[in-house]
Scaffold this motif. Structure first.
Motif, PDB file in Angstrom:
ATOM      1  N   GLU A  50       4.025  -2.696  -1.135  1.00  0.00           N
ATOM      2  CA  GLU A  50       3.235  -2.130  -0.030  1.00  0.00           C
ATOM      3  C   GLU A  50       1.829  -2.723  -0.010  1.00  0.00           C
ATOM      4  O   GLU A  50       1.269  -2.990   1.055  1.00  0.00           O
ATOM      5  CB  GLU A  50       3.144  -0.607  -0.189  1.00  0.00           C
ATOM      6  N   THR A  51       1.266  -2.913  -1.216  1.00  0.00           N
ATOM      7  CA  THR A  51      -0.083  -3.477  -1.315  1.00  0.00           C
ATOM      8  C   THR A  51      -0.116  -4.884  -0.721  1.00  0.00           C
ATOM      9  O   THR A  51      -1.027  -5.224   0.052  1.00  0.00           O
ATOM     10  CB  THR A  51      -0.522  -3.535  -2.794  1.00  0.00           C
ATOM     11  N   LEU A  52       0.906  -5.682  -1.032  1.00  0.00           N
ATOM     12  CA  LEU A  52       0.977  -7.045  -0.489  1.00  0.00           C
ATOM     13  C   LEU A  52       1.119  -7.014   1.023  1.00  0.00           C
ATOM     14  O   LEU A  52       0.527  -7.828   1.741  1.00  0.00           O
ATOM     15  CB  LEU A  52       2.144  -7.801  -1.131  1.00  0.00           C
ATOM     16  N   ALA A  62      -7.226 -11.020  -0.592  1.00  0.00           N
ATOM     17  CA  ALA A  62      -7.594 -10.791  -1.989  1.00  0.00           C
ATOM     18  C   ALA A  62      -8.369  -9.489  -2.123  1.00  0.00           C
ATOM     19  O   ALA A  62      -8.145  -8.701  -3.053  1.00  0.00           O
ATOM     20  CB  ALA A  62      -8.444 -11.948  -2.501  1.00  0.00           C
ATOM     21  N   SER A  63      -9.261  -9.251  -1.169  1.00  0.00           N
ATOM     22  CA  SER A  63     -10.066  -8.045  -1.204  1.00  0.00           C
ATOM     23  C   SER A  63      -9.187  -6.797  -1.099  1.00  0.00           C
ATOM     24  O   SER A  63      -9.347  -5.846  -1.871  1.00  0.00           O
ATOM     25  CB  SER A  63     -11.073  -8.092  -0.054  1.00  0.00           C
ATOM     26  N   VAL A  64      -8.250  -6.841  -0.144  1.00  0.00           N
ATOM     27  CA  VAL A  64      -7.363  -5.692   0.046  1.00  0.00           C
ATOM     28  C   VAL A  64      -6.530  -5.463  -1.212  1.00  0.00           C
ATOM     29  O   VAL A  64      -6.406  -4.343  -1.707  1.00  0.00           O
ATOM     30  CB  VAL A  64      -6.445  -5.898   1.269  1.00  0.00           C
ATOM     31  N   HIS A  65      -5.980  -6.551  -1.736  1.00  0.00           N
ATOM     32  CA  HIS A  65      -5.145  -6.402  -2.919  1.00  0.00           C
ATOM     33  C   HIS A  65      -5.941  -5.827  -4.083  1.00  0.00           C
ATOM     34  O   HIS A  65      -5.464  -4.953  -4.809  1.00  0.00           O
ATOM     35  CB  HIS A  65      -4.529  -7.748  -3.307  1.00  0.00           C
ATOM     36  N   PHE A  66      -7.203  -6.264  -4.240  1.00  0.00           N
ATOM     37  CA  PHE A  66      -8.036  -5.735  -5.324  1.00  0.00           C
ATOM     38  C   PHE A  66      -8.285  -4.245  -5.124  1.00  0.00           C
ATOM     39  O   PHE A  66      -8.040  -3.431  -6.022  1.00  0.00           O
ATOM     40  CB  PHE A  66      -9.376  -6.483  -5.376  1.00  0.00           C
ATOM     41  N   GLN A  67      -8.748  -3.887  -3.922  1.00  0.00           N
ATOM     42  CA  GLN A  67      -9.143  -2.492  -3.682  1.00  0.00           C
ATOM     43  C   GLN A  67      -7.954  -1.546  -3.802  1.00  0.00           C
ATOM     44  O   GLN A  67      -8.077  -0.445  -4.349  1.00  0.00           O
ATOM     45  CB  GLN A  67      -9.767  -2.352  -2.284  1.00  0.00           C
ATOM     46  N   VAL A  68      -6.791  -1.983  -3.269  1.00  0.00           N
ATOM     47  CA  VAL A  68      -5.643  -1.079  -3.240  1.00  0.00           C
ATOM     48  C   VAL A  68      -4.939  -1.041  -4.600  1.00  0.00           C
ATOM     49  O   VAL A  68      -4.536   0.020  -5.073  1.00  0.00           O
ATOM     50  CB  VAL A  68      -4.674  -1.474  -2.106  1.00  0.00           C
TER      51      VAL A  68
END
Lengths: 559, 264
Positions: B115-117, B84-90
């Protein structure tokens, strides 16, 4: 009845009333009263008209507003707040905004007019200050004006609190903290005002009585006194042709001035209405009802309390305990109580301080041009810069997010700037004023530069000067200087000490500081010779064939 | 051959030869490159999401976060941050970061959703962390109560993000951003991961129903319906004061000058 001559042409009803009330004599006397014409004399009018708008719209609002902190569940037409518990005050404000026909518009006009009211008072005050209009015989009117400004601030803040929304609740919380910071009586004063702990159940209805009864009544009374004094003392005027300390040059009240002033009322009302119709002010429905456990970022007071917000935000956090028993918080006491107290006290005392320093006890009906009183003008801009810096400090969070700055950096900058900038502004203003004075003096002694260069038969170049016009001359001649206060000997020849020597010493120092850099006033002879010289030079130029505006450069006429 | 030899001295000959040489070298290189380069540039549907993420990670993230996401002096470890954190930031464009500063700013995202996923799936393998909330979880806001959301928003969010989600200042140049561009998914992710200065609102602090209500209220705010007219940025009395002094009093003084002008 025998000594009253009844004009047969006037209607019977008029004569009936007039012979009982007798207003025709008063009308005759007053309708021809003359007011000088200048845009800066209309700034106070903006305040007066805003106040009238406030009375009108405020009355409308009282018909629906309920000054009660009783909790109700909202069931009006604003969906995002449906079912939320809130005070009756807030619910009725929502009702005015969304369910009363024209309520939103009138609420917004009322709020904009309040901002106008105080802003117009401030610019009016600045005009009066920078032109020296507060000098004898108008010192009392200056004091009345300051009282009006204070009452205006109180009226504004009490009105800002009435909707009982989240923003105004935070404002009240800060006010309660400030009251508590009063030494010794703080807690008692808080309980007295709020009827117990903050927020309690009383404060809104108490503020309401103050806001709609006490303050408008007091303002109305003082406005009347303010205007009566203007009426009896006559209006001041700027120096100009035919204007003296003993006359007033301008238009009569009827019809010209009445038309102008009446028209201006409608313009002020129109602009306020436009703002009320087009621009949201205080969107209380977005703030939500006040509960003490909530707060919003960007909680600010309206602009006129902004300087206090700024002084609170900029003040370093100093707080200490006495014997570990009494908390003493200068971090609130100094910026929120001592500072504004000092500011208003200095403003009130200023006319008396100035006349003490200059020794000027004469009556003044002609205004000063700001440049002709450099020290006063510099003191004014210095105070203004301090005030504006406090404003900026009060909006530090909005400035930080808008310009991507650090709020800490802004706060620290303000701490330094509040001390460093005003003196710089003082020095710069005084230098600018003296420079402008020099320019005036130059015009008097050498005539006005025309920008036309004349080449003389011998080959030299001179710029043609022309005499100052009749209309401009009185303006340039209006400057006066004050003699430096001479300090008497501490002990006179008979060995007797001068009474109150210390006070005299201070006055001598202040007097020297006040007049520092003053240019000498030219004698009438010097001016006449200067103007004559300029006139001759112009004649000479004409002789050589220079026609104003026709030919810029003439060469020698020897050929 | 003779014709070719004649063409040899043509003034375009050298240019033509140069282009030919360039074409040979570039086509040759790309062919060789395909054989030599590992999975990084070779993204096919047959590879798993994690492999794809791993390749993207090595290329775009590892210089700061380390090749295994262990963190370096330039970036924190990503072990346990969760998908979730990665998806939010990216997806908000905050990562990859444009420049270090007090706070990472929102900008146009550098990776597409796929790519984000993939990145999120790869980083999630570093250690357990909050997963990307499911579509049903996020879409729950459509059934939530707006007034309850408003109450929760004012209690939990308004103190930093301001009463209308316009954003607000925090210490030392940090700030709570405006919520005007945030999607319901991003708001949900922000609440469960606590990016930058934001606290984490776990399901114990704010139940999923409460989260949905808050999202619902933010959607309401973002409709930007202003019954009172222009909203002046919804920043409170500061902009109102500015408008009063500059526009309001400015206009009135212009009128005063007009009225006060001497009739000639």
């Amino acid at each position: 009845m025998s000594n009253t001559t009844v004009n047969k042409k006037t209607p019977a009803a008029y004569n009936y009333v007039d012979s009982r009330v007798g207003f025709s004599a008063a009308l005759k006397r007053n309708m021809r009263k003359v007011f000088p014409d200048h845009w800066s004399f209309m700034l106070g009018e903006i305040a007066l008209y805003s106040f009238l708008i406030l009375l009108l719209t405020g009355t409308f609002l009282t018909l629906w507003y309920k000054p009660s902190m009783t909790e109700v569940i909202y069931n009006g037409s604003y969906i995002p707040l449906k079912g939320i518990p809130m005070s009756e005050a807030y619910a009725s404000t929502l009702e005015i905004s969304f369910d009363v026909r024209g309520g939103m518009l009138l609420r917004q006009i009322h709020h904009w007019a309040a901002l106008f009211f105080i802003a117009a008072m401030v610019v009016h005050l600045l005009r009066v200050f920078f032109t020296g209009a507060y000098r004898k015989p108008r010192e009392f009117n200056w004091l009345l004006g300051i009282a009006l400004l204070t009452l205006g601030l109180l009226a504004g803040f009490s009105g800002y609190s009435l909707p009982d929304d989240l923003l105004s609740g935070v404002g009240l919380k800060i006010a309660s903290g400030i009251i508590q910071a009063l030494p010794v009586v703080g807690t008692w004063a808080l309980y007295f005002l709020f009827g117990g702990e903050f927020p309690g159940t009383e404060v809104i209805s108490r503020l309401y009585s103050i806001h709609i009864l006490l303050l408008p009544g007091a303002i109305l009374a003082l406005v009347t006194a303010h205007l009566l004094l203007v009426w009896t003392q006559k209006h001041t005027q700027y120096p100009g042709p035919g204007r003296t300390e003993k006359n007033v040059v301008g238009y009569p009240l009827l019809p010209v001035y009445t038309a102008k002033a009446g028209g201006f009322f409608f313009i002020v009302f129109g602009v306020t209405t436009l703002l009320g119709a087009l621009v949201t002010i205080n969107p209380i429905w977005l703030y939500g009802p006040y509960t003490p456990d909530q707060v919003t970022a960007g909680s600010q007071p309206d602009w006129y309390i902004g300087f206090l917000e700024g002084s609170l935000r900029v003040m370093p956090a100093i707080e200490f305990n006495i014997f570990n028993t009494w908390t003493f918080s200068p971090n609130v006491l100094i910026p929120a109580l001592i500072l504004p107290g000092l500011m208003f006290a200095l403003m009130g005392a200023y006319p008396f301080l100035e006349s003490w320093i200059t020794g000027d006890k004469r009556e003044h009906n002609l205004l000063d041009r700001p440049r002709n009183a450099p020290t006063r003008t510099a003191l004014g801009t210095m105070s203004l810069s301090f005030y504006i810096l406090l404003w900026i400090g009060g909006g530090n969070d909005i400035i930080a997010t808008t310009f991507n700055l650090s709020i800490n950096a802004i706060t620290w900058f303000m701490r330094v700037a509040l001390i460093a900038v005003p003196p710089l502004v003082f020095i710069a203003t005084r230098r600018i004023c003296l420079g402008l004075q020099r320019n005036d003096l130059d015009k008097l002694l050498h005539g006005k530069e025309t920008g036309r260069i004349l080449r003389l038969p011998e080959g030299g170049f001179v710029e043609v000067h022309e005499p100052v016009s009749e209309a401009e001359l009185p303006k340039l001649l209006a400057r006066e200087t004050y003699p430096v206060w001479e300090l008497p000997q501490k002990v006179d020849a008979n060995g007797i000490k001068t009474p109150k020597y210390r006070r005299q010493l201070m006055k001598a120092k202040l007097s020297a500081w006040w007049t520092k850099g003053d240019l000498p006033i030219p004698t009438m002879k010097e001016i006449q010779s200067g103007q004559h010289h300029a006139h001759e030079a112009l004649e000479q130029a004409h002789e050589f064939g220079v026609e104003p505006g026709k030919e810029e450069i003439v060469t020698s006429t020897n050929h | 051959m003779a014709n070719l030899a004649k063409f040899r001295r043509n003034r375009f000959a050298s240019v033509l030869v140069l282009f030919f040489a360039l074409a040979v070298v570039s086509i040759g290189f790309s062919g060789v490159n395909k054989l030599v380069t590992p999975a990084a540039a070779k993204i096919g549907s047959e590879e798993s999401l994690v492999d794809k993420g791993s390749a993207l990670f090595a290329e775009g993230c590892s210089s700061c976060h380390g090749l295994n996401g262990q963190g370096t002096s330039d970036g924190p470890t990503l072990a346990g941050v969760g998908a979730a954190s990665v998806h939010f930031q990216v997806s908000t464009g905050r990562m990859p970061m444009a420049a270090p500063g007090a706070q990472v700013m929102r900008k146009a995202p550098s990776y597409n959703e796929e790519e984000t996923l993939a990145l999120a799936a790869y980083v999630a393998t570093f250690g357990p962390g909050p997963a990307i909330p499911s579509e049903e979880q996020v879409n729950e806001w459509q059934n939530a109560s707006v007034s309850e959301g408003g109450e929760l928003f004012r209690t939990n969010c308004a103190q930093c993000h301001n009463f209308a989600g316009s954003g607000g200042a925090l210490t030392n140049g940090k700030y709570a951003p405006s919520l005007g561009q945030a999607t319901p998914l991003q708001i949900y992710e922000a609440m469960i991961t606590g990016p930058q200065s934001m606290p984490i609102f776990s399901d114990e602090t704010l139940t999923p129903e409460s989260k949905a209500a808050i999202i619902r209220y933010i959607q309401e705010l973002n409709k930007s319906e202003n019954p009172g007219g222009m909203d002046l940025g919804r920043l409170g009395p500061v902009t109102e004061g500015l408008v009063l002094w500059v526009v309001g009093l400015g206009v009135l003084i212009i009128f005063a000058v007009w009225i006060g002008a001497r009739v000639r």
